[in-house]
Design a protein around this motif. Structure first.
Motif, short mmCIF file in Angstrom:
data_model
loop_
_atom_site.label_atom_id
_atom_site.label_comp_id
_atom_site.label_asym_id
_atom_site.label_seq_id
_atom_site.Cartn_x
_atom_site.Cartn_y
_atom_site.Cartn_z
N SER A 50 -11.35 8.85 -7.45
CA SER A 50 -10.56 7.62 -7.63
C SER A 50 -9.56 7.49 -6.50
CB SER A 50 -9.73 7.69 -8.91
OG SER A 50 -10.52 8.04 -9.97
N TYR A 51 -9.32 6.28 -6.07
CA TYR A 51 -8.32 6.05 -5.03
C TYR A 51 -7.72 4.67 -5.23
CZ TYR A 51 -5.96 6.73 -0.59
OH TYR A 51 -4.99 6.91 0.37
N PRO A 52 -6.40 4.53 -5.10
CA PRO A 52 -5.81 3.21 -5.34
C PRO A 52 -6.18 2.19 -4.26
CG PRO A 52 -4.11 4.93 -5.09
CD PRO A 52 -5.41 5.55 -4.73
N LYS A 54 -8.84 0.48 -3.35
CA LYS A 54 -10.04 0.64 -2.51
C LYS A 54 -10.61 -0.73 -2.14
CE LYS A 54 -13.22 3.77 -4.33
NZ LYS A 54 -13.57 4.83 -5.27
N PHE A 55 -11.21 -0.80 -0.98
CA PHE A 55 -12.06 -1.94 -0.63
C PHE A 55 -13.21 -2.05 -1.63
CE2 PHE A 55 -11.98 -1.93 4.29
CZ PHE A 55 -11.56 -3.23 4.35
N ILE A 56 -13.67 -3.25 -1.94
CA ILE A 56 -14.98 -3.25 -2.57
C ILE A 56 -16.00 -3.17 -1.43
CG2 ILE A 56 -14.37 -4.46 -4.71
CD1 ILE A 56 -15.83 -6.94 -3.44
N GLY A 80 -8.15 5.40 3.86
CA GLY A 80 -8.02 5.68 2.43
C GLY A 80 -9.09 6.62 1.93
N SER A 81 -9.96 6.11 1.07
CA SER A 81 -11.01 6.96 0.49
C SER A 81 -12.31 6.87 1.30
CB SER A 81 -11.27 6.52 -0.94
OG SER A 81 -11.80 5.21 -0.93
N GLY A 82 -12.27 6.18 2.44
CA GLY A 82 -13.42 6.22 3.35
C GLY A 82 -14.55 5.24 3.05
N THR A 83 -14.24 4.12 2.40
CA THR A 83 -15.30 3.14 2.09
C THR A 83 -16.02 2.69 3.37
OG1 THR A 83 -13.84 2.37 0.33
CG2 THR A 83 -15.72 0.96 0.85
N VAL A 84 -15.24 2.50 4.44
CA VAL A 84 -15.86 2.04 5.70
C VAL A 84 -16.83 3.11 6.23
CG1 VAL A 84 -15.34 1.52 8.14
CG2 VAL A 84 -14.03 0.41 6.31
N LEU A 98 -9.19 7.11 10.07
CA LEU A 98 -7.87 7.72 10.18
C LEU A 98 -7.06 7.34 8.95
CD1 LEU A 98 -7.10 6.45 13.82
CD2 LEU A 98 -8.13 8.65 13.19
N ASP A 99 -6.28 8.27 8.43
CA ASP A 99 -5.39 7.92 7.31
C ASP A 99 -4.30 8.98 7.18
OD1 ASP A 99 -5.70 5.80 4.78
OD2 ASP A 99 -4.43 7.54 4.32
N LEU A 100 -3.16 8.52 6.69
CA LEU A 100 -2.05 9.44 6.43
C LEU A 100 -2.40 10.41 5.31
CD1 LEU A 100 0.92 9.81 7.28
CD2 LEU A 100 1.55 8.29 5.42
N ASP A 256 -0.55 9.97 11.26
CA ASP A 256 0.10 8.66 11.27
C ASP A 256 -0.66 7.78 12.27
OD1 ASP A 256 1.74 6.53 11.51
OD2 ASP A 256 3.52 7.67 12.12
N SER A 257 -1.33 6.77 11.77
CA SER A 257 -2.17 5.95 12.65
C SER A 257 -1.37 5.18 13.70
CB SER A 257 -2.97 4.94 11.83
OG SER A 257 -3.91 5.62 11.06
N SER A 258 -0.07 5.08 13.49
CA SER A 258 0.73 4.33 14.47
C SER A 258 0.80 5.06 15.81
CB SER A 258 2.16 4.15 13.97
OG SER A 258 2.15 3.68 12.66
N THR A 271 -10.75 -2.84 8.49
CA THR A 271 -9.73 -2.10 7.76
C THR A 271 -9.04 -2.95 6.70
OG1 THR A 271 -7.94 -0.50 8.10
CG2 THR A 271 -7.67 -2.61 9.21
N SER A 272 -8.35 -2.27 5.77
CA SER A 272 -7.43 -2.98 4.87
C SER A 272 -6.11 -2.22 4.88
CB SER A 272 -8.01 -3.07 3.45
OG SER A 272 -8.14 -1.81 2.89
N PRO A 273 -5.07 -2.85 5.44
CA PRO A 273 -3.77 -2.17 5.54
C PRO A 273 -3.14 -1.94 4.18
CG PRO A 273 -3.86 -4.17 6.92
CD PRO A 273 -5.05 -4.19 6.03
C1 LIG Z 1 -5.28 -0.29 1.14
S1 LIG Z 1 -5.35 1.43 1.40
C2 LIG Z 1 -6.90 1.62 2.19
C3 LIG Z 1 -8.00 1.82 1.19
C4 LIG Z 1 -9.37 1.93 1.85
N1 LIG Z 1 -9.77 0.67 2.46
C5 LIG Z 1 -10.42 2.36 0.85
O1 LIG Z 1 -11.38 1.64 0.63
O2 LIG Z 1 -10.26 3.43 0.24
C6 LIG Z 1 -4.21 1.66 2.72
C7 LIG Z 1 -4.13 3.07 3.29
O3 LIG Z 1 -3.11 3.12 4.30
C8 LIG Z 1 -2.69 4.47 4.37
N2 LIG Z 1 -1.45 4.57 5.15
C9 LIG Z 1 -0.18 4.25 4.80
N3 LIG Z 1 0.65 4.51 5.83
C10 LIG Z 1 -0.10 5.01 6.84
C11 LIG Z 1 0.18 5.49 8.16
N4 LIG Z 1 1.41 5.51 8.65
N5 LIG Z 1 -0.87 5.93 8.94
C12 LIG Z 1 -2.12 5.95 8.44
N6 LIG Z 1 -2.45 5.51 7.20
C13 LIG Z 1 -1.45 5.06 6.42
C14 LIG Z 1 -2.57 4.88 2.91
O4 LIG Z 1 -2.63 6.29 2.78
C15 LIG Z 1 -3.77 4.16 2.30
O5 LIG Z 1 -4.87 5.03 2.18
#
Ligand SMILES: C[S@@+](CC[C@H](N)C(=O)[O-])C[C@H]1O[C@@H](n2cnc3c(N)ncnc32)[C@H](O)[C@@H]1O
Length: 430
Positions: A50-52, A54-56, A80-84, A98-100, A256-258, A271-273
């Motif tokens: 489970s992941y909050p 998520k993209f469909i 996030g959970s790697g849907t892409v 990439l994800d935090l 940190d993706s930034s 992506t979905s931010p």
């Molecule tokens: C909307 S969710 C992405 C969900 C993903 N599309 C999926 O299907 O599982 C946004 C993601 O941004 C990540 N995030 C937040 N701040 C971040 C940062 N500074 N660098 C990288 N990722 C970050 C969160 O950990 C979260 O997984």
């Protein structure tokens, strides 16, 4: 000179585009209907963990089919959970994720299992039987508060099971059992397991009390067996569908993706931010992270970097964003808005700078509200990136409900949005 697209005036209604150019660049869609071949959002390995928010997968599949070709490299800086990653591999594309959140590193080897042989059920059952019989090992998470979240006898049993799993070979089978143990570690804890954030409630404590007076050990182990076997079946289905695929999915969780150095040039971004408000991904998954061996310090450090809970290091200005800022009276929300746009745009820009000329960026966003004021994210991003070598190509509006927030809270959206948008920007061919 590249063709420059004009943006629709801010007050233009989608329903009534003024000219043909505009109407070509906006579309009302239902991604579920556009991708009828995907009938279940949790198909194959998508629902292993489970992941909050998520993209469909339908949104991702549509973007892949429309804006990329086989063997392309796709980057997702908020994976996030790697849907892409799953959709890319299924469609014979490569991906950089990439994800935090460190969870990505644990999930991806299972979600995109690149083995070519079916996994064997009897090996899995042997390990599960071993786990049940073996009481010698013990693993306690490095979590100062762990006792608060468990009844002592439940913590003892979970610690034995996890201890056993860490004592055997760390391969795909033990990784599958870990996903099942994550499930029961939450279900049998004092936290509400249907909401993402940790929350002890009277209701849940009473439910645990009742469980303890029943055959709770049998119930717990039954879930572990069922979940492990279901996951094994899902992975085998994935293996059968991708047996001839030779693509790569690279992933880095905990960054940190930034500011991370993006590892390669890519052909597209999908992506979905993060949400503007109300979603804390690290906090929502921290129980999992502790059981997976991460420490208090690591988790605190990641929470500090999470968007939008850190200070902005620059102020993003666009016409639409400035209007929102002018209307916002609360200082704390002002800061959150600045933080959100600063770090979300930093991360997007960092990845977008590594795109090849002519690459498409597909960014899936909502229209959240902050203090009752609508924030048109897709328009703000378009305004910002139009001044930086990206051309506005199209925006798709999908009348909700395209995301599954968490478990039973299907499609409830913390930002109270009615629609979500897939924004397409194209990198200039310079
Ligand atoms: C909307 S969710 C992405 C969900 C993903 N599309 C999926 O299907 O599982 C946004 C993601 O941004 C990540 N995030 C937040 N701040 C971040 C940062 N500074 N660098 C990288 N990722 C970050 C969160 O950990 C979260 O997984």
């Amino acid at each position: 000179m590249e063709e420059q697209f004009t943006l629709f005036p801010i007050d233009t209604e989608f329903e009534a585009p003024k000219d043909r150019t505009a109407s070509d660049k906006m579309a009302f869609v239902s991604f579920r209907e556009l991708v009828p071949e995907i009938t279940d959002t949790g198909y194959l390995t998508h629902a292993i963990v489970s992941y909050p928010a998520k993209f469909i997968p339908q949104v991702v599949r549509y973007a892949i089919n429309t804006y990329t070709k086989e063997e392309d490299w796709i980057i997702d800086p908020f994976a996030g959970s790697g849907t892409v990653g799953v959709e890319a591999y299924l469609c014979k594309r490569n991906a950089v994720l990439l994800d935090l959140n460190l969870l990505l590193n644990h999930i991806m080897p299972l979600k995109v299992h690149r083995g070519k042989e079916r996994l064997r059920k009897e090996l899995m059952l042997k390990l599960l039987d071993g786990m049940q019989e073996n009481g010698k090992h013990c693993f306690i998470p490095a979590w100062s508060n762990v006792q608060y979240w468990y009844a002592p006898e439940i913590l003892e049993l979970l610690s034995q099971y996890w201890g056993y799993i860490y004592s055997i070979e760390q391969d795909v089978y033990s990784a599958i059992i870990k996903t099942a143990l994550l499930k029961v570690s939450k279900r049998f804890s004092n936290t509400e397991h249907r909401t993402p954030k940790l929350a002890r409630s009277k209701r849940k404590l009473a439910a645990i009390e009742t469980l303890l007076s029943e055959n709770w050990k049998d119930q717990l182990i039954e879930i572990v067996y069922n979940h492990s076997l279901k996951t094994l079946g899902n992975i085998n289905d994935f293996v059968m569908q991708t047996q001839h695929h030779q693509n790569q999915v690279e992933f880095q969780g905990g960054i940190d993706s930034s500011y991370v150095a993006v590892p390669r040039e890519c052909d597209a971004l999908i992506t979905s931010p993060p949400y503007l408000q109300a979603q804390e991904y690290i906090r929502s998954t921290k129980m999992d992270l502790y059981w997976l061996g991460h420490t208090d310090e690591e988790i605190k450090e990641l929470s500090r970097l999470e968007i939008p809970y850190r200070k902005a290091d620059r102020v993003i200005q666009t016409e639409t964003l400035d209007k929102v800022r002018d209307k916002l009276t609360r200082k704390d929300l002002h800061n959150r808005l600045d933080s959100y746009f600063c770090h979300t745009i930093n991360a997007l820009e960092n990845a977008m700078n590594q795109l090849k000329p002519n690459a498409a960026t597909c960014i899936f966003v909502g229209n959240p509200r902050i203090d009752g004021i609508e924030v048109e994210l897709w328009r703000i991003l378009t305004e910002y990136f139009s001044e930086r070598c990206f051309l506005f190509e199209k925006v798709y509006e999908d009348r909700i409900k395209t995301r599954q927030l968490f478990g039973v809270r299907k499609n409830k959206n913390p930002d109270g949005m009615k629609s979500e948008f897939l924004l397409i920007l194209r990198k200039a061919n310079v």
